[in-house]
Write an enzyme that holds these catalytic residues in place. Structure first.
Site, short mmCIF file in Angstrom:
data_model
loop_
_atom_site.label_atom_id
_atom_site.label_comp_id
_atom_site.label_asym_id
_atom_site.label_seq_id
_atom_site.Cartn_x
_atom_site.Cartn_y
_atom_site.Cartn_z
N CYS B 38 1.18 -1.04 0.08
CA CYS B 38 -0.57 -0.04 -0.29
C CYS B 38 0.45 1.05 0.11
O CYS B 38 0.35 2.44 0.10
CB CYS B 38 -0.84 -0.01 0.60
SG CYS B 38 -1.54 -1.69 1.66
N CYS B 107 -3.89 7.49 5.48
CA CYS B 107 -3.59 6.53 4.68
C CYS B 107 -2.68 6.69 5.08
O CYS B 107 -1.17 5.87 5.71
CB CYS B 107 -3.45 6.34 3.34
SG CYS B 107 -2.33 7.84 2.51
#
Lengths: 387, 261
Positions: B38, B107
């Site tokens: 990610c 994130c």
């Protein structure tokens, strides 16, 4: 902050000052509407048609009527694919694109899928090349359109356009080619390459933004996607932006004169950069084809570090540059181009895209070669993935 | 707002990150969050004495805000008791940094989670090995499920045995882990192609240290915690679907051949 070193020419190019100069009269004294029948209108019409002729010559179109002005490459892609698919649905329901197309093509294909069309995507190899035999494999009896780019806008790989055009023509399928990444640096010839629909952007040849072109080969029928007063043979309504159109024609003229020399100069600069970066930075790699790539494009990836960190550090050094990292995108997804060549997500995150242009100098590239190894080393020291 | 439009404070911490590094000792615990897939992986090391965080270090792979938040949390937590440190939130970190771009709030703002994880591990007496250079130890092999598409593509990109390596010349090859011979095969394949991915469902490579070094020095790309679930294509293999066991997500990987030795 002082002057930056700009290495993001694929994202945007400065408008050439000669182009600006050619455009200026069309904002003031030559302001009329090309549809008007009076003398002022005639001046605008003449400028429009002369420009159309120059753009036609630029891609070896045999008839200036084949040149349709749009608001940019995205609109050209929409008109080409949606316009052709809707008009020719009775011929078939199937469209082919490649995995490595520009995001606009992917999203247009998705839109058509939602509206009942079927779309096949041709895979690419590790260098990002679309192989003609793979295109052949995807063709069905109901295939009406193939859309495959001239060269990739991110990793710079040049596609075998002539071979794809040959296959399409033989099977009676219309071939659309998005040539935005290649225009102005690779000579484009729609006749030689058997291209039926071709997308161009004005800014990508140092012309003004907000203007694009769709080449529509005589005999290829489209449905307009913008309806109005019937300008551009009814295919793209709306009063023509004469200033920008004159600007793009001038830009095409300049680019044609200098293309050979520029191509040679940038190829040398590119190979010098690639050689130095790969030598000086361990665990660094080139994405895209080593030889068969755009002369102005060098696309790297570095293990263990993330692209946005690289970009920020280079920003501190006064260098403007792009990355394929998800952290800089609107969706937080890594670039589909990098995934389609077979990279893992973490590899795609560590990428850096250098695109050079008309005003890039050897000194600019030397500066990048000087600072990049240190930046990579610093970021690797922070990274838990590096040893 | 642009995702890279950072405050002065974020940029300052990015440029001069505080407390970079690792810690060792019996009184050290590690917290880890994120996943390189990610684009973020964060490790926080805490050294605890009399319930107080005496020293703290970090290592982070990630974007500008991931590095800045890691740096900031080490400053915020240092000298605090464990209870006080547990009260530090993601919002606190963002506030101290004079804000983060909205898209980065989730994130790349994992530092508080990593700190809390470290405290939890300390209290539970759990020793987490750092990612780098961990001694091989067996971990649970996940239950295997049936791989879709193997039979369809047998000989057309899927191989259980291999005769001639030349068959794989310049192809993107995925080798599925099956003991040391599969590692040797992956290394051997680099003689004919520049792209070999070696995938294992395990957290790390299990092999003799000699072979592990050989693998590390080779051009093989190692993918851990990945499980093959489907092979896709028309007539030949075009891509595979991989299950990321760490994140429990699925993603596609474009390859030309899959070898399951």
């Amino acid at each position: 902050m002082g002057k930056t070193i700009y290495l993001d020419y694929q994202a945007s190019k400065p408008v050439d000052s000669r182009v600006v100069e050619a455009m200026l009269p069309y904002f003031t004294e030559k302001f009329a509407n090309a549809s008007s029948l009076h003398t002022d209108g005639d001046i605008a019409t003449d400028a429009l048609e002369e420009s159309r002729q120059k753009i036609a010559e630029f891609i070896n179109s045999q008839n200036p009527r084949e040149i349709i002005f749009t608001s940019g490459a995205t609109e050209s892609n929409n008109l080409a694919i949606i316009g052709y698919a809707l008009r020719n649905r009775r011929k078939g329901n199937h469209i082919i694109i490649s995995e490595i197309e520009h995001i606009s093509i992917h999203n247009i294909a998705k839109y058509l899928q939602k509206n009942g069309f079927e779309v096949s995507k041709v895979p690419v190899d590790f260098y990002g090349t679309v192989h003609p035999d793979k295109v052949q494999e995807k063709i069905r009896d109901d295939t009406i359109l193939i859309s495959i780019q001239y060269a990739n806008n991110e990793i710079g790989t040049i596609q075998p356009v002539a071979e794809i055009g040959e296959i399409a023509r033989e099977r009676g399928i219309v071939y659309h080619c998005d040539a935005v990444a290649a225009e102005g640096i690779i000579p484009i010839d729609v006749v030689r390459d058997k291209i039926d629909l071709l997308t161009l952007s004005s800014n990508d040849i140092y012309g003004p933004r907000g203007l694009g072109v769709l080449y529509v080969r005589t005999g290829v029928m489209l449905t307009p996607i913008i309806i109005g007063g019937g300008q551009e043979r009814g295919l793209r309504s709306g009063t023509e932006d004469i200033a920008s159109i004159v600007g793009m024609a001038k830009a095409a003229e300049i680019v044609q004169e200098t293309m050979e020399i520029e191509r040679k100069r940038l190829t040398e600069l590119r190979d010098y950069l690639i050689k130095n970066i790969l030598e000086k930075i361990p665990k660094s790699y080139l994405n895209g084809h080593p030889k068969n790539r755009l002369p102005h494009n060098a696309h790297f990836r570095f293990d263990y570090i993330e692209g946005e960190s690289l970009l920020l550090s280079l920003k501190d050094e006064g260098i403007s540059i792009a990355t394929g990292s998800a952290c800089t995108s609107k969706t937080l997804e890594p670039s589909h181009t990098l995934i389609s060549i077979g990279l893992l997500h973490e590899e795609a995150h560590g990428s850096l895209v250098v695109t050079m242009g008309r005003y890039t100098t050897r000194e600019d590239i030397d500066k990048l070669i000087k600072v990049l190894p240190k930046i990579v080393e610093k970021l690797r020291k922070l990274s838990p993935l590096a040893d | 707002m642009k995702s890279t439009k950072y405050s002065k404070k974020v940029l300052e911490h990015f440029r001069n990150p505080r407390n970079v590094g690792t810690l060792e000792g019996d009184d050290v615990a590690i917290g880890r969050v994120g996943n390189p897939v990610c684009g973020d992986l964060m490790e926080i090391y805490i050294k605890v004495k009399d319930d107080v965080i005496e020293d703290i270090k970090f290592k982070t792979f990630g974007c500008g805000s991931a590095i800045a938040t890691s740096s900031m949390i080490t400053e915020l937590a240092k000298g605090k008791t464990l209870d006080e440190a547990l009260k530090i939130t993601r919002q606190d970190v963002a506030d101290e940094l004079e804000g983060l771009p909205p898209i980065k709030m989730h994130c790349s703002n994992l530092a508080a989670d990593a700190l809390h994880d470290a405290i939890k591990n300390y209290r539970e007496g759990r020793k987490l090995e750092p990612v780098v250079d961990v001694p091989a130890k067996p971990c649970a092999i996940p239950e295997s499920r049936e791989i879709i598409g193997l039979e369809k593509f047998l000989g057309k990109g899927v191989y259980f045995t291999y005769g001639n390596l030349e068959e794989f010349r310049d192809k993107r090859v995925l080798v599925i882990e099956n003991g040391e011979p599969s590692i040797e095969l992956a290394i051997k394949l680099t003689e004919v192609t520049g792209r070999v991915i070696f995938m294992t469902p395990l957290k790390r490579i299990l092999a003799s240290s000699e072979l592990k070094t050989k693998l590390k020095m080779s051009d093989v790309k190692v993918l851990v915690e990945g499980e093959l679930i489907e092979v896709l294509g028309d007539n030949t293999v075009e891509k595979v679907k991989v299950h990321d066991l760490n994140e429990d997500t699925e993603y596609e990987l474009f390859v030309d051949a899959v070898i399951i030795p």
